[in-house]
Design a protein around this motif. Structure first.
Motif, PDB file in Angstrom:
ATOM      1  N   SER A  35      49.567  35.898  47.006  1.00  0.00           N
ATOM      2  CA  SER A  35      48.053  35.669  47.172  1.00  0.00           C
ATOM      3  C   SER A  35      47.786  34.825  45.940  1.00  0.00           C
ATOM      4  N   GLU A  36      48.595  33.868  45.872  1.00  0.00           N
ATOM      5  CA  GLU A  36      47.962  32.686  45.333  1.00  0.00           C
ATOM      6  C   GLU A  36      46.528  32.319  45.371  1.00  0.00           C
ATOM      7  N   LEU A  37      45.484  32.462  46.150  1.00  0.00           N
ATOM      8  CA  LEU A  37      44.271  31.573  46.859  1.00  0.00           C
ATOM      9  C   LEU A  37      43.609  32.621  45.947  1.00  0.00           C
ATOM     10  N   TYR A  38      43.626  34.050  45.500  1.00  0.00           N
ATOM     11  CA  TYR A  38      43.043  34.115  44.828  1.00  0.00           C
ATOM     12  C   TYR A  38      43.770  34.035  42.929  1.00  0.00           C
ATOM     13  N   ALA A  39      44.450  32.734  42.893  1.00  0.00           N
ATOM     14  CA  ALA A  39      44.236  32.682  41.352  1.00  0.00           C
ATOM     15  C   ALA A  39      43.908  32.403  40.157  1.00  0.00           C
ATOM     16  N   PRO A  40      41.965  32.143  40.880  1.00  0.00           N
ATOM     17  CA  PRO A  40      40.672  32.092  40.340  1.00  0.00           C
ATOM     18  C   PRO A  40      40.021  33.308  39.724  1.00  0.00           C
ATOM     19  N   ASP A  41      40.715  34.027  40.946  1.00  0.00           N
ATOM     20  CA  ASP A  41      39.469  36.014  41.025  1.00  0.00           C
ATOM     21  C   ASP A  41      40.465  36.001  39.479  1.00  0.00           C
ATOM     22  N   LEU A  42      42.083  35.662  39.496  1.00  0.00           N
ATOM     23  CA  LEU A  42      43.116  36.226  38.223  1.00  0.00           C
ATOM     24  C   LEU A  42      43.021  35.829  36.635  1.00  0.00           C
ATOM     25  N   ALA A  43      42.253  35.033  37.249  1.00  0.00           N
ATOM     26  CA  ALA A  43      42.089  34.127  35.994  1.00  0.00           C
ATOM     27  C   ALA A  43      40.524  35.174  35.743  1.00  0.00           C
ATOM     28  N   LEU A  44      39.767  35.345  36.434  1.00  0.00           N
ATOM     29  CA  LEU A  44      38.672  35.726  36.050  1.00  0.00           C
ATOM     30  C   LEU A  44      38.647  37.332  35.465  1.00  0.00           C
ATOM     31  N   ALA A  45      39.591  37.668  36.389  1.00  0.00           N
ATOM     32  CA  ALA A  45      39.892  39.059  35.668  1.00  0.00           C
ATOM     33  C   ALA A  45      40.339  39.093  34.161  1.00  0.00           C
TER      34      ALA A  45
END
Length: 869
Positions: free
Chosen positions: A642-652
């Motif tokens: 799910s590394e594609l969503y690493a920016p989304d995790l940072a925003l979380a």
């Protein structure tokens, strides 16, 4: 509760307040007695001096004169009926000196004299009356006259509707219930609270209804408590054998046409079943179809049928349905499913083909069943492949591997080796949590393939791996090679197009998204790939400033999944993320929480994505403790797949810190999101992260936003740049204008923040009229989003006269943090924190730290989240 039963309660209250009372009519188990008790209790509370009497009529007492009233009235001898009635009335009047409430439960069971007494009391008016009657039961004429002659008001109590049923389930179980599970229990119980209660008890006892990540989920077959079985059996045992047979056929397949049932059970039997009220007949597309009048009838009949009887009924139905030789896929799937468990099942080849069709339509469980039927006939790879695919897509990775393991890859042709490698590698990447091994394994197997049509399929999967590993640019390049080849098979096209659609949307190639999406949707593929395509489409629509269209499309994809898991949960993630973008946080958190729970046992990257979206929603709602828990789960679930969503995790992480009033930490996390997005080429995601930075009050990324938007021009990018520049310029009018544009794009929460920032800019410039108007606009937009709590809204709408730093420290104090722990989080001295606490107390006129915590907790606009310890 919602309008249905709420309306009945209001009608009862009105009947008590303005008239002699009411007759409450409803089906067995619908809650007549409970509602009658509640209504009588409420009346007694308002009239404490009044006497309340309760009469329960029973079948056994029906043959005894005044049997229901024997505990209230004494009769000396065998007087004339008129004298007995007068004696009974006099006895009741003695209790009515200060008012009398008489409740008669199950009045359809009253004997003649008791029914006459009830009628006389109602017409005399000396008592308030509440009478319950079972719908469909024969009643004494004196009872029927109560509502027919309008002596008492008739109030019909209906079963719970779906929403009421869901609320009741959550109340009984003490926690949120997955929407799919709630709907399933409603459909079986039809909202009857008695049936619902028994179904819940049986499901919990059987382990079919259980809590996963604090969300109740129903899995497996419905079961009955002995009491519920007895209730239904009492009704079914009175049916004629031919009527029972109609229900048996419907237990095998529902609905059935009248013509089909007439051939296998007889038209007279169908007619008698309808007259008995156990089935309903309705027009469907010009054809008469038969359904059970209550799902529990066929559920109970199904559980009581032996295996041989079930096979016999199936065979009869297959024979009849096959006479029409259906050519449509739905008809063929229906007959195959029925014939599977007979002594004449379809051939393995037909079952394999139909298994793929079932999966394409999104029914993975049915695809599994058909594939298992094929595997029972032959151990060939052709039967193992659809079974492995169905198991893997359902998240059952180890089961899928067990199906594929008996095959020796060294004995396979290039085509069969390709078909075997595809689910094997995909299963390792997602379901077995071995992404690195899967990438290496796929490359090794690819080296053994020379046929272009074969290796294109593996390359399409490799492109998907690259995307999930956080390399969307490389994924697009790999997928493009497959899509440009005339030799690529349908499955390769589907995988490649789905990957290219989502990757293109996230890297900012918006002009390619829809064409790629349509190519993927038109190819033959397992149905769940459409959600990846949908995520790319909705991302593109949001970036185009059309959140409304994105939500409409998301709901369309959700409707496709119906109630099949995991498709339903993935569809909920797709819709939930769109709702977060639009600011509909309440619905979003419900969807994302239950989706994350449903996906927790699978390896889908949708699971971590659901948790990141949930964290962002909770953070913007100001629910610090909940956001922190969700963030921990998201971080734990995140990995290479799910590394594609690493920016989304940072925003979380940014919004979780914002909820905890750590604005500095939130800004740092949002900057990290921008960096990670840019590093991976996800420019569209970088734009979103830059806009969140602006919402958090940081304008240092405006130049970056302008540069990226020049590379991938879009409506959302333009709004981000305009918003950031207006905030940097402290231009209230410009912020007002951008807030209006953001609202038009459907980005309501962002629009609320822009309006709040406009209010502060007008205030700083001494523009009182502009400040008031902007605050009103911010409040109105905030209300449409469910009153979120962001730093911008807090500053503009929070009445407490504190600086940003003082608000942060006050919030942390209210959350139970010590001065030492606050100092550690901020990397400052304890003395500095003590100074902020002292200043906050002085400004608010509070004596100490404890009073500061109490005051902040009492300010919902400042600290609506739960406390953290």
């Amino acid at each position: 509760m919602t309008s249905g039963r709420g309306a009945t309660r209001k009608q009862l209250e009105s009947a008590f307040a303005s008239g002699p009372g009411a007759v409450l009519v409803g089906l067995p188990g619908v809650g007549k007695t409970v509602m009658a008790r509640a209504a009588a209790k409420a009346y007694a509370k308002r009239h404490p001096r009044a006497t309340s009497l309760w009469v329960s009529a029973t079948e056994s007492a029906k043959l005894i004169p005044f049997g229901a009233f024997s505990h209230l009235v004494e009769f000396a001898g065998a007087d004339e009926p008129a004298m007995l009635l007068r004696t009974a009335q006099d006895a009741l009047r003695r209790d009515a000196a200060d008012g009398l409430v008489l409740v008669v439960d199950d009045a359809h069971h009253l004997d003649t004299l008791s029914a006459t007494l009830v009628h006389q009391v109602a017409t005399s008016g000396f008592a308030r009356m509440l009478v319950t009657v079972r719908e469909g039961e024969a009643c004494p004429d004196a009872v029927t006259a109560l509502w027919k002659d309008e002596i008492l008001a008739r109030c019909d109590i209906h079963p719970f509707d779906a929403d009421e049923s869901a609320v009741l389930l959550e109340q009984v179980l003490g926690g949120p219930v997955e929407a799919v599970s709630s709907t399933r229990m409603f459909e079986v119980s039809q909202g009857n609270p008695l049936y619902l209660r028994h179904l819940v008890v049986a499901a919990v006892d059987a382990g079919a209804l259980r809590q996963v990540e604090d969300v109740w989920q129903l899995r497996g077959e419905m079961t009955f408590t002995p009491e519920l079985s007895t209730l239904i059996d009492q009704h079914l045992s009175a049916l004629a054998p031919e009527v029972r047979m109609v229900l048996e056929f419907l237990a095998v397949d529902d609905p059935l046409s009248v013509s089909t049932l007439a051939e296998v059970a007889g038209l007279d039997a169908v007619d008698r079943a309808e007259m008995a009220g156990v089935v309903t007949v309705s027009d469907q597309g010009g054809s008469l179809v038969v359904r059970p009048s209550h799902p529990l009838y066929t559920e109970r009949v199904r559980s009581s049928l032996g295996r041989l009887a079930f096979r016999r009924l199936r065979k009869m139905l297959v024979g009849q349905l096959s006479t029409d030789a259906p050519t449509d896929i739905s008809g063929r799937l229906r007959i195959a499913g029925l014939a599977l468990d007979t002594d004449s099942p379809p051939g393995a080849g037909d079952l394999v083909a139909l298994s793929w069709e079932a999966m394409r339509m999104g029914d993975l469980a049915f695809g599994e069943r058909l594939a298992r039927g094929a595997l029972d006939q032959t151990g060939d790879l052709s039967a193992r492949l659809p079974l492995a695919h169905s198991l893997s897509w359902q998240g059952r990775g180890h089961d899928a591997d067990d199906v594929l393991d008996p095959v020796d890859p060294d004995t396979l042709s290039q085509w069969d080796l390709t078909a075997w490698t595809l689910p094997k590698a995909a299963n390792r990447f997602w379901m077995l949590s071995q992404p690195s091994h899967a990438v290496t394994y796929l490359a090794e197997m690819r080296a053994r393939i020379s046929e272009p049509a074969a290796f294109h399929t593996l390359d399409a999967l490799a492109a998907t791996f690259a995307m999930n590993c956080g390399e969307p640019g490389r994924a697009v390049r790999m997928a493009s090679v497959v899509l440009e080849s005339s030799e690529a098979l349908e499955l390769a096209v589907a995988w490649a197009a789905a990957t290219a659609t989502l990757s293109s949307a996230r890297i900012g190639r918006f002009e390619d998204v829809e064409q790629l999406a349509q190519r993927g949707l038109s190819a033959t593929h397992p149905g769940l790939l459409r959600f990846t395509i949908g995520l790319g489409q909705t991302t593109g629509l949001i970036m185009a400033g059309d959140v409304g269209a994105a939500e409409e499309l998301s709901r369309h994809y959700l409707s496709f999944s119906e109630f099949q898991q995991p498709g339903r949960a993935i569809g909920e993630v797709l819709l939930g993320l769109t709702l977060v973008a639009g600011g509909a946080f309440d619905e979003a958190t419900t969807l994302l929480r239950q989706a994350a729970a449903a996906l927790t046992t699978t390896g889908y990257s949708w699971g971590p994505l659901a948790l990141t979206g949930l964290t962002q929603a909770l953070g913007q709602q100001g629910k610090a403790a909940d956001a922190a828990v969700a963030l921990d789960r998201a971080a734990s679930a995140h990995g290479m797949r799910s590394e594609l969503y690493a920016p989304d995790l940072a925003l979380a992480r940014a919004w979780a810190r914002a909820a905890a009033r750590d604005v500095r930490g939130a800004v740092g996390a949002a900057r990290e999101a921008v960096h990670v997005a840019e590093q991976s080429g996800q420019r569209a995601v970088a734009i979103r992260a830059l806009h969140d930075l602006v919402r958090l009050g940081d304008v240092g990324g405006v130049a970056t936003a302008r540069r990226i938007n020049a590379q991938i021009p879009c409506v959302t990018g333009n709004l981000c740049v305009a918003h950031g520049q207006a905030l940097a310029d402290r231009d209230g009018a410009a912020l007002d204008a951008v807030s209006t544009e953001l609202e038009g794009a459907g980005l309501l929460a962002v629009a609320a923040d822009a309006a709040a920032q406009a209010a502060l800019a007008h205030q700083a410039a001494g523009q009182r009229a502009g400040e008031v108007a902007a605050k009103a606009r911010a409040a109105a937009l905030s209300q449409r989003c469910g009153n979120p709590v962001t730093p911008a809204l807090e500053k503009a709408l929070n009445p407490l006269p504190l600086t940003s730093r003082e608000r942060e420290v006050a919030a942390m104090v209210a959350q139970g943090m010590t001065n030492k722990s606050i100092a550690a989080r901020w990397s400052v001295s304890v003395r500095t924190v003590e100074g902020h606490v002292y200043k906050a107390c002085m400004k608010l006129g509070l004596p100490d730290r404890s009073a500061l915590a109490t005051t902040v907790q009492a300010s919902p606009t400042m600290l609506p989240g739960k406390s953290e310890s």
